[in-house]
Motif scaffolding. Structure first.
Motif, short mmCIF file in Angstrom:
data_model
loop_
_atom_site.label_atom_id
_atom_site.label_comp_id
_atom_site.label_asym_id
_atom_site.label_seq_id
_atom_site.Cartn_x
_atom_site.Cartn_y
_atom_site.Cartn_z
N LEU A 84 0.74 -1.27 -0.06
CA LEU A 84 0.03 0.06 0.12
C LEU A 84 0.77 1.12 -0.01
CD1 LEU A 84 -3.04 0.57 0.11
CD2 LEU A 84 -2.99 0.67 2.45
N PHE A 85 2.07 1.05 0.33
CA PHE A 85 2.97 2.43 0.52
C PHE A 85 2.89 3.38 -0.84
CE2 PHE A 85 6.01 0.32 3.59
CZ PHE A 85 5.27 0.53 4.52
N ILE A 140 5.31 2.77 12.57
CA ILE A 140 4.30 3.40 11.56
C ILE A 140 3.85 4.59 12.25
CG2 ILE A 140 2.57 3.42 9.81
CD1 ILE A 140 3.49 0.79 9.01
N MET A 181 -2.98 3.22 6.80
CA MET A 181 -1.62 2.47 6.68
C MET A 181 -1.63 1.23 7.68
SD MET A 181 -0.28 3.27 3.83
CE MET A 181 1.30 2.47 4.40
N ASP A 182 -2.01 1.55 9.12
CA ASP A 182 -1.77 0.86 10.32
C ASP A 182 -2.66 0.00 11.01
OD1 ASP A 182 -2.45 2.91 11.70
OD2 ASP A 182 -0.49 3.81 11.98
N ARG A 195 -9.56 -2.80 5.95
CA ARG A 195 -8.08 -2.97 6.59
C ARG A 195 -8.32 -3.76 7.77
NH1 ARG A 195 -3.20 -3.20 4.08
NH2 ARG A 195 -2.28 -1.75 5.53
N LEU A 212 7.73 3.77 5.23
CA LEU A 212 6.63 4.94 4.69
C LEU A 212 7.38 5.86 4.23
CD1 LEU A 212 3.75 5.15 3.81
CD2 LEU A 212 3.32 6.08 6.29
N GLN A 266 -5.23 8.87 7.05
CA GLN A 266 -4.17 8.10 6.16
C GLN A 266 -3.48 7.31 6.91
OE1 GLN A 266 -2.23 10.57 2.96
NE2 GLN A 266 -0.52 10.13 4.07
N GLN A 307 7.41 7.23 0.37
CA GLN A 307 6.74 8.85 0.06
C GLN A 307 7.80 9.79 -0.44
OE1 GLN A 307 3.24 10.35 2.31
NE2 GLN A 307 4.25 8.97 3.96
N VAL A 310 -0.40 5.45 -1.65
CA VAL A 310 -1.11 6.42 -0.91
C VAL A 310 -1.22 7.69 -1.65
CG1 VAL A 310 -0.27 8.02 1.12
CG2 VAL A 310 -0.07 5.55 1.14
#
Length: 522
Positions: free
Chosen positions: A33-34, A412, A55-56, A109, A288, A51, A292, A37
């Motif tokens: 998924l990184f 994260i 992610m987590d 998720r 992450l 967000q 990014q 984003v």
């Protein structure tokens, strides 16, 4: 089925291949998924806090349920639990791929994390039951650890390849055919194992407390770091700590607890778990930022960024090979402490990365950081599994994986929240003239939001916003790197202290487990 003794045969090795498939998928799901984003930011417009949850939340739900599911697998059968989780993972992946809002994606998720929690303990516990010969078990666990590392490396690449050709939801669909294959082959190739020693009532209050302790604590830390002080998240932190204390007390007093706390009296077991937790905190917490940076600061496409992200894996390969070569010659405490010092050097290099730094600096820093942390983790999987009694393999594996997942999730959350807080603070009052209202709020939430806003602004205003946002992001990266550096240095000292009792050629950990068990019952 009762475990037998002796060397593993063809069926066990083929079964190992089946177990490695869900291990690969779950490892990939952390990183796939990184690179999505920015696309999710554009399509679903999540807030900065949403967000981070996207992610987590997967990892937090997985971590919160692992101990429960590990104990449940010991009771109802580890193969059965593996198949239940595999089916659930397929369904949750389909839901995530079709999410229309940030809230729906967070919920999907979360379901993925719950399904993953039923799979992970079974993979490691079944290896413990299928391979009784120490040398064969070491090979099997080495393959398991290698696939785990490979999945974490390949996840971003798979995400980049898919995002270059399809919509962001496609990153979830890659798991479906693999998990379907596991569901079809597991009944044929995997034997069933359950503990005959755990016949008491399942500890439902303990299961509830294990879950309830994690979410409020994480929610409080994340929200306070990103949005500033407010009463609800400030109260959530001590509430989570109190629930964690209640869970520990419950496990001490319950007639048949989820996890025997006596396992933590085994120094090899508790030391390996501590080392793994901190290593995952450092490595996943910074992954992450790296992804990014390549995509949003350097302006790479998802595929290009994911391919460049493979470069640090060269350092990981060197570190794993070096650790294996030195394992019988150098004390584990020295190897693990040295690994964390190497990781600290990687964090120190990250503090020198700027918006216009050469790409080589970022890749070298990421490679050194990953080499140090992964190098320590290769030595701990066999320690954890072999140190626990066979009848508690599921619960012990789940405890280890809970610590690993919690470490990666907290990495994260905490490093990400620290970076997000600095980013927002640096942009406060520094936005170019002409960026206001909804556009200003989107730009201040995330770097992805700033890139999207800049693309719709005329000429110099858009360019100035990009420069300001990218500089603010690298300032946040520096703060996160300093936090990681402090943790890595502390971990080097901790690893040395916890593992210094082990010689270079350590005796079979089972002997230590038996001695500890006797000490607990006296």
């Amino acid at each position: 089925m009762t475990a037998t003794t002796g060397r593993a045969g063809r069926r066990e090795w083929i079964g190992l291949a089946v177990l490695l498939l869900p291990t690969l998928v779950l490892a990939m799901d952390m990183g796939v998924l990184f690179f999505a984003v920015p696309f999710i930011s554009t399509t679903l417009a999540p807030s900065g806090t949403q967000q981070l949850w996207i992610m987590d939340v997967y990892s937090f739900l997985l971590a919160g349920l692992l101990i429960t599911m590990g104990s449940l697998g010991d009771r109802i059968g580890r193969r059965r639990l593996l198949m239940i989780g595999t089916a659930g993972f397929i369904g949750a992946s389909l839901l995530a791929a079709r999410a229309d809002t940030a809230g729906q994606l967070i919920a999907a998720r979360a379901l993925l994390g719950a399904a993953g929690a039923t799979v992970m303990p079974s993979t490691l516990a079944l290896i413990r039951n299928m391979f009784h010969d120490p040398k064969q078990r070491q090979i099997a666990l080495g393959a398991w650890g290698g696939v785990l590392t490979a999945g974490a490396t390949l996840g971003p690449v798979a995400g980049g390849l898919l995002l270059d050709h399809f919509w962001w939801g496609s990153v979830f669909l890659v798991a479906v055919p693999v998990m379907a294959l596991v569901l079809l082959t597991a009944p044929v190739l995997l034997p069933e194992y359950r503990s005959t020693a755990r016949t008491g009532r399942f500890d439902l209050p303990g299961a509830a407390l294990s879950m309830a302790a994690i979410l409020p604590l994480v929610y409080g830390v994340k929200t306070l770091a990103v949005d500033g002080w407010s009463p609800l998240p400030a109260l959530a932190v001590p509430a989570g700590l109190l629930l964690a204390a209640a869970f520990v007390r419950r496990q001490r007093t319950a007639a048949d607890p989820l996890i025997d706390l006596g396992l933590f009296r085994i120094r090899t077991f508790s030391g390996a778990i501590s080392v793994n937790t901190i290593a995952m905190f450092a490595m996943m917490g910074f992954s992450l930022f790296t992804s990014q940076y390549l995509q949003l600061v350097k302006g790479m496409s998802p595929l290009t960024a994911s391919l460049w992200s493979l470069v640090p894996s060269v350092g990981v390969g060197v570190a794993v090979g070096t650790s294996s070569a030195l394992a019988g010659k150098v004390r584990p405490a020295a190897l693990m402490g040295g690994g964390f010092l190497v990781g600290a050097a990687g964090f120190a290099l990250m503090t020198q990365v700027g918006a216009h730094s050469p790409l080589a600096l970022v890749l070298v820093a990421a490679g050194v950081l990953a080499a140090g942390t992964v190098g320590t983790m290769t030595m701990t999987a066999e320690m954890v599994v072999s140190a626990a009694p066979a009848e508690q393999a599921g619960a012990a594996s789940a405890t280890s994986e809970t610590a690993v997942e919690l470490g990666s999730s907290l990495g994260i959350a905490l490093l990400g929240a620290a970076g997000a807080a600095v980013y927002r603070h640096q942009l406060d009052g520094a936005l170019p003239v002409g960026v206001d209202g909804e556009a200003a709020r989107a730009a201040q939430d995330t770097l992805g939001g700033a890139v999207t806003v800049a693309g719709h602004l005329p000429g110099r205003i858009g360019t100035d916003l990009l420069e300001t946002a990218r500089a603010a992001f690298t300032d946040g990266l520096h703060v996160a790197a300093v936090v990681g550096l402090v943790f890595a240095l502390g971990a080097a000292l901790l690893a040395y202290r916890l593992m210094r009792h082990l010689p270079a050629a350590a005796p079979a950990p089972e002997a230590e487990a038996e001695a500890a068990a006797e000490a607990v019952t006296v």
